[in-house]
Motif scaffolding. Structure first.
Motif, PDB file in Angstrom:
ATOM      1  N   MET A   1      31.982 -22.271   4.676  1.00 11.19           N
ATOM      2  CA  MET A   1      31.841 -23.656   5.345  1.00 11.19           C
ATOM      3  C   MET A   1      30.441 -23.679   6.324  1.00 11.19           C
ATOM      4  O   MET A   1      30.429 -22.797   7.016  1.00 11.19           O
ATOM      5  N   ILE A   2      29.910 -24.863   6.320  1.00  8.44           N
ATOM      6  CA  ILE A   2      28.843 -25.078   7.291  1.00  8.44           C
ATOM      7  C   ILE A   2      29.166 -26.465   8.120  1.00  8.44           C
ATOM      8  O   ILE A   2      29.567 -27.286   7.844  1.00  8.44           O
ATOM      9  N   TRP A   3      28.850 -25.954   9.450  1.00 11.83           N
ATOM     10  CA  TRP A   3      28.704 -27.060  10.693  1.00 11.83           C
ATOM     11  C   TRP A   3      27.324 -27.112  11.137  1.00 11.83           C
ATOM     12  O   TRP A   3      26.870 -25.913  11.692  1.00 11.83           O
ATOM     13  N   GLU A   4      26.594 -27.852  10.936  1.00 14.45           N
ATOM     14  CA  GLU A   4      26.552 -28.977   9.997  1.00 14.45           C
ATOM     15  C   GLU A   4      25.377 -29.211   8.976  1.00 14.45           C
ATOM     16  O   GLU A   4      24.316 -28.528   9.481  1.00 14.45           O
ATOM     17  N   VAL A   5      25.565 -29.719   7.926  1.00 22.94           N
ATOM     18  CA  VAL A   5      24.316 -29.733   6.873  1.00 22.94           C
ATOM     19  C   VAL A   5      23.110 -30.495   7.523  1.00 22.94           C
ATOM     20  O   VAL A   5      21.972 -30.185   7.147  1.00 22.94           O
ATOM     21  N   ALA A   6      23.267 -31.432   8.426  1.00 28.59           N
ATOM     22  CA  ALA A   6      22.066 -32.209   8.919  1.00 28.59           C
ATOM     23  C   ALA A   6      21.316 -31.427   9.719  1.00 28.59           C
ATOM     24  O   ALA A   6      19.943 -31.877  10.030  1.00 28.59           O
ATOM     25  N   GLN A   7      21.779 -30.202  10.184  1.00 28.87           N
ATOM     26  CA  GLN A   7      21.027 -29.560  11.253  1.00 28.87           C
ATOM     27  C   GLN A   7      20.029 -28.440  10.257  1.00 28.87           C
ATOM     28  O   GLN A   7      19.257 -27.703  10.918  1.00 28.87           O
ATOM     29  N   ASP A   8      20.129 -28.501   9.047  1.00 23.87           N
ATOM     30  CA  ASP A   8      19.295 -27.846   8.290  1.00 23.87           C
ATOM     31  C   ASP A   8      17.919 -28.381   8.379  1.00 23.87           C
ATOM     32  O   ASP A   8      17.662 -29.412   8.626  1.00 23.87           O
ATOM     33  N   THR A   9      16.784 -27.399   7.564  1.00 20.75           N
ATOM     34  CA  THR A   9      15.495 -28.012   7.291  1.00 20.75           C
ATOM     35  C   THR A   9      15.196 -28.428   6.033  1.00 20.75           C
ATOM     36  O   THR A   9      15.993 -27.980   5.072  1.00 20.75           O
ATOM     37  N   ILE A  10      14.539 -29.405   5.574  1.00 21.08           N
ATOM     38  CA  ILE A  10      14.158 -29.775   4.315  1.00 21.08           C
ATOM     39  C   ILE A  10      13.116 -28.740   3.626  1.00 21.08           C
ATOM     40  O   ILE A  10      13.033 -29.009   2.289  1.00 21.08           O
ATOM     41  N   ASP A  11      12.720 -27.761   4.305  1.00 17.98           N
ATOM     42  CA  ASP A  11      11.749 -26.818   3.776  1.00 17.98           C
ATOM     43  C   ASP A  11      12.772 -25.998   2.962  1.00 17.98           C
ATOM     44  O   ASP A  11      13.260 -25.185   3.607  1.00 17.98           O
ATOM     45  N   LYS A  12      12.802 -26.021   1.745  1.00 21.31           N
ATOM     46  CA  LYS A  12      13.489 -25.081   0.911  1.00 21.31           C
ATOM     47  C   LYS A  12      13.235 -23.681   1.169  1.00 21.31           C
ATOM     48  O   LYS A  12      14.171 -22.621   0.992  1.00 21.31           O
ATOM     49  N   GLU A  13      12.119 -23.054   1.461  1.00 14.11           N
ATOM     50  CA  GLU A  13      11.715 -21.656   1.530  1.00 14.11           C
ATOM     51  C   GLU A  13      12.317 -21.303   2.892  1.00 14.11           C
ATOM     52  O   GLU A  13      12.643 -20.211   3.054  1.00 14.11           O
ATOM     53  N   LYS A  14      12.744 -22.364   3.868  1.00 15.44           N
ATOM     54  CA  LYS A  14      13.091 -21.696   5.073  1.00 15.44           C
ATOM     55  C   LYS A  14      14.610 -22.107   5.326  1.00 15.44           C
ATOM     56  O   LYS A  14      15.688 -21.893   6.342  1.00 15.44           O
ATOM     57  N   SER A  15      15.280 -23.125   4.401  1.00 17.82           N
ATOM     58  CA  SER A  15      16.556 -23.965   4.446  1.00 17.82           C
ATOM     59  C   SER A  15      17.512 -22.644   4.328  1.00 17.82           C
ATOM     60  O   SER A  15      17.614 -21.867   3.566  1.00 17.82           O
ATOM     61  N   LEU A  16      18.775 -22.976   5.293  1.00 14.19           N
ATOM     62  CA  LEU A  16      19.627 -22.015   5.396  1.00 14.19           C
ATOM     63  C   LEU A  16      20.798 -22.415   4.090  1.00 14.19           C
ATOM     64  O   LEU A  16      21.276 -21.534   3.551  1.00 14.19           O
ATOM     65  N   LEU A  17      20.839 -23.527   3.801  1.00 16.22           N
ATOM     66  CA  LEU A  17      21.612 -23.933   2.631  1.00 16.22           C
ATOM     67  C   LEU A  17      20.867 -23.360   1.291  1.00 16.22           C
ATOM     68  O   LEU A  17      21.785 -22.978   0.576  1.00 16.22           O
ATOM     69  N   THR A  18      19.841 -23.470   1.102  1.00 12.85           N
ATOM     70  CA  THR A  18      18.971 -22.878   0.028  1.00 12.85           C
ATOM     71  C   THR A  18      19.498 -21.322   0.104  1.00 12.85           C
ATOM     72  O   THR A  18      19.664 -20.612  -0.858  1.00 12.85           O
ATOM     73  N   ALA A  19      19.489 -20.692   1.138  1.00 19.29           N
ATOM     74  CA  ALA A  19      19.679 -19.390   1.168  1.00 19.29           C
ATOM     75  C   ALA A  19      20.871 -19.062   0.734  1.00 19.29           C
ATOM     76  O   ALA A  19      21.226 -17.858  -0.038  1.00 19.29           O
ATOM     77  N   ILE A  20      22.018 -19.702   1.016  1.00 17.78           N
ATOM     78  CA  ILE A  20      23.430 -19.682   0.534  1.00 17.78           C
ATOM     79  C   ILE A  20      23.323 -19.838  -0.863  1.00 17.78           C
ATOM     80  O   ILE A  20      24.036 -18.820  -1.665  1.00 17.78           O
ATOM     81  N   GLY A  21      22.855 -20.887  -1.576  1.00 12.63           N
ATOM     82  CA  GLY A  21      22.910 -20.942  -3.039  1.00 12.63           C
ATOM     83  C   GLY A  21      21.919 -19.725  -3.604  1.00 12.63           C
ATOM     84  O   GLY A  21      22.740 -19.471  -4.777  1.00 12.63           O
ATOM     85  N   GLU A  22      21.256 -19.091  -3.073  1.00 13.05           N
ATOM     86  CA  GLU A  22      20.244 -18.064  -3.704  1.00 13.05           C
ATOM     87  C   GLU A  22      21.214 -16.809  -3.822  1.00 13.05           C
ATOM     88  O   GLU A  22      21.158 -16.117  -4.617  1.00 13.05           O
ATOM     89  N   GLU A  23      21.939 -16.638  -2.792  1.00 12.93           N
ATOM     90  CA  GLU A  23      22.872 -15.477  -2.522  1.00 12.93           C
ATOM     91  C   GLU A  23      24.046 -15.602  -3.651  1.00 12.93           C
ATOM     92  O   GLU A  23      24.332 -14.694  -4.295  1.00 12.93           O
ATOM     93  N   ILE A  24      24.548 -16.908  -3.731  1.00 12.90           N
ATOM     94  CA  ILE A  24      25.607 -17.213  -4.872  1.00 12.90           C
ATOM     95  C   ILE A  24      25.080 -16.812  -6.365  1.00 12.90           C
ATOM     96  O   ILE A  24      25.800 -16.344  -7.255  1.00 12.90           O
ATOM     97  N   LYS A  25      23.960 -17.162  -6.473  1.00 13.54           N
ATOM     98  CA  LYS A  25      23.147 -16.835  -7.974  1.00 13.54           C
ATOM     99  C   LYS A  25      22.790 -15.604  -8.341  1.00 13.54           C
ATOM    100  O   LYS A  25      22.404 -15.079  -9.267  1.00 13.54           O
ATOM    101  N   LYS A  26      22.979 -14.751  -7.198  1.00 14.39           N
ATOM    102  CA  LYS A  26      22.657 -13.205  -7.561  1.00 14.39           C
ATOM    103  C   LYS A  26      23.524 -12.474  -8.383  1.00 14.39           C
ATOM    104  O   LYS A  26      24.650 -12.806  -8.288  1.00 14.39           O
TER     105      LYS A  26
END
Length: 419
Positions: free
Chosen positions: A394-419
């Motif tokens: 769970m994430i509190w909260e997603v609006a605090q993330d960056t739109i830069d996908k290379e640095k995004s924390l949400l993108t990091a979560i997605g990458e880990e799930i796909k491994k």
């Protein structure tokens, strides 16, 4: 068939007549040169020869006709045999194809079985704050499974305040449903306009009548916007104070939501400190409450203003408490991670504006002060733990993330799930 017989029989008669004529001609010649006795013998011989010729022709015709009929039958039989062979061949080919197809299907099934089984519905849950209407681009629907729109604010009389930025909620719900994602409504929160909501919840649920009114208000809002469920953020029920009315409220809300096929989750205390000390008020979440809800959101952050804010050790201790000490099934424990730093609650995207390399670490300096947060590596480490041991993150909260996908924390979560 009859036509051939007649034709051959006529030919035989003609041959017989010609034989007579020839015989009489020869006999006549012999009469002129020999005696009467010779003439008689010649005639008799000629007649005998003609009879033999006729009989020979008859037998010949008989032998010729039968093979023609037999040959015709044989041809028909061979044709039928060939047809049967063709049918049989087609059947064999079809059977071979079916066997081959079945074999391919079986092989595919075996191949699928050999592939590592993915964890059943690993949840990625992101809170979206209603007061930030311009951050919708931060929602990555290909990663998030559940979005929680925060917050619906309760009043002490059991009613709810109007939903903030309802058009944003509608937009999120419509887009999420188009992407086969769910949207829930969070009720409560820590405070509203400087007023702590703990006491508001206490007053709004202190009687059965008020509890019913609050549940009715929640259900009305849930149905109006077509939310897929409710996340209750009562921060926090207390032992020997509000735990009993909290339980009664949860059970009533669960009953009403279940009738509509909607979810019920709750945000809970982390439960323990980084050192493993259990917080007293975690006991306010009774076993009846934990059995009634679909899952819990473990707020494994704000453990302190320094490095204890949201360390890996704190995350493990909190998850272990709810899973092992409280005996919750792993799929009902969802680990919370922060997209902000302490001590100032600085959003991750703002940390990056000060330190462009902040994504690679968990602490940095801002305006001369050190702050602690979770960088990409720490977020992925926690995600891996949740994948292997829990039901989601769970994430509190997603609006605090960056739109830069290379640095995004949400993108990091997605990458880990796909491994």
């Amino acid at each position: 068939m009859n036509y051939l017989k007649k034709k051959n029989y006529i030919i035989g008669i003609v041959v017989f007549i010609l034989g007579l004529i020839i015989g009489f001609g020869a006999g006549y010649s012999k009469i002129n040169t020999n005696s009467k006795h010779i003439e008689a013998e010649t005639i008799e011989e000629t007649l005998e020869w003609s009879k033999e010729t006729l009989e020979t022709n008859r037998l010949f015709l008989s032998q010729e006709t039968e093979p023609i009929e037999t040959q015709t039958q044989t041809t028909e039989q061979e044709s039928q045999t060939e047809t049967k062979k063709e049918i049989q061949t087609e059947k064999e080919i079809q059977t071979e194809k079916e066997i081959q197809t079945e074999g391919e299907i079986k092989h595919e099934e075996e191949t699928k079985q050999e592939e590592p089984a993915l964890k059943e519905e690993f949840k990625v849950i992101a809170y979206y704050p209603s007061w930030k209407p311009k951050e919708l681009s931060k929602i990555q629907y290909d990663i998030i499974t559940h979005i929680i729109y925060a917050f619906a604010i309760p009043n002490s009389d059991g009613s709810l305040q109007p939903l903030e930025n309802p058009e944003i909620a509608k937009n999120i719900i419509e887009t999420a449903h188009q992407n086969n994602r769910k949207v829930m409504l969070a009720v409560g929160g820590w405070s509203y306009n400087g007023i702590l909501l703990e006491d508001v919840f206490k007053q709004a649920t202190e009687t059965e009548e008020k509890r019913k009114k609050l549940v009715d208000s929640i259900m009305e809002l849930c149905e109006e916007y077509q939310f897929d469920g409710i996340d209750l953020d009562w921060e926090y029920p207390r032992v020997n104070n509000t735990s009993e009315q909290y339980k009664e409220f949860i059970l009533l809300l669960k009953e009403r939501l279940q009738e509509k096929g909607k979810l019920l989750t709750v945000a809970v205390l982390g439960g323990v400190s980084e050192e493993g000390v259990v917080y007293h008020n975690t006991a306010a979440y009774s076993d009846e409450v934990l059995n009634a809800i679909d899952w819990i959101h473990v707020m494994a952050y704000d453990g302190g203003n320094g490095g204890q804010h949201s360390s890996y050790e704190l995350a493990i201790n909190c998850a272990t408490y709810w899973k092992e000490t409280r005996n919750l099934p792993s799929e009902k424990v969802v680990l919370g991670v922060p997209f902000y730093g302490r001590p100032f609650g600085t959003p991750y995207q703002e940390i990056l504006t000060v330190d462009t390399e902040a994504d690679k670490k968990d602490s940095t300096m801002i305006n001369g002060s050190q702050i602690w947060y979770n960088g990409r590596d720490m977020i992925q480490k926690k995600t891996r733990y949740a994948i292997e041991n829990l039901g989601g993150i769970m994430i509190w909260e997603v609006a605090q993330d960056t739109i830069d996908k290379e640095k995004s924390l949400l993108t990091a979560i997605g990458e880990e799930i796909k491994k």
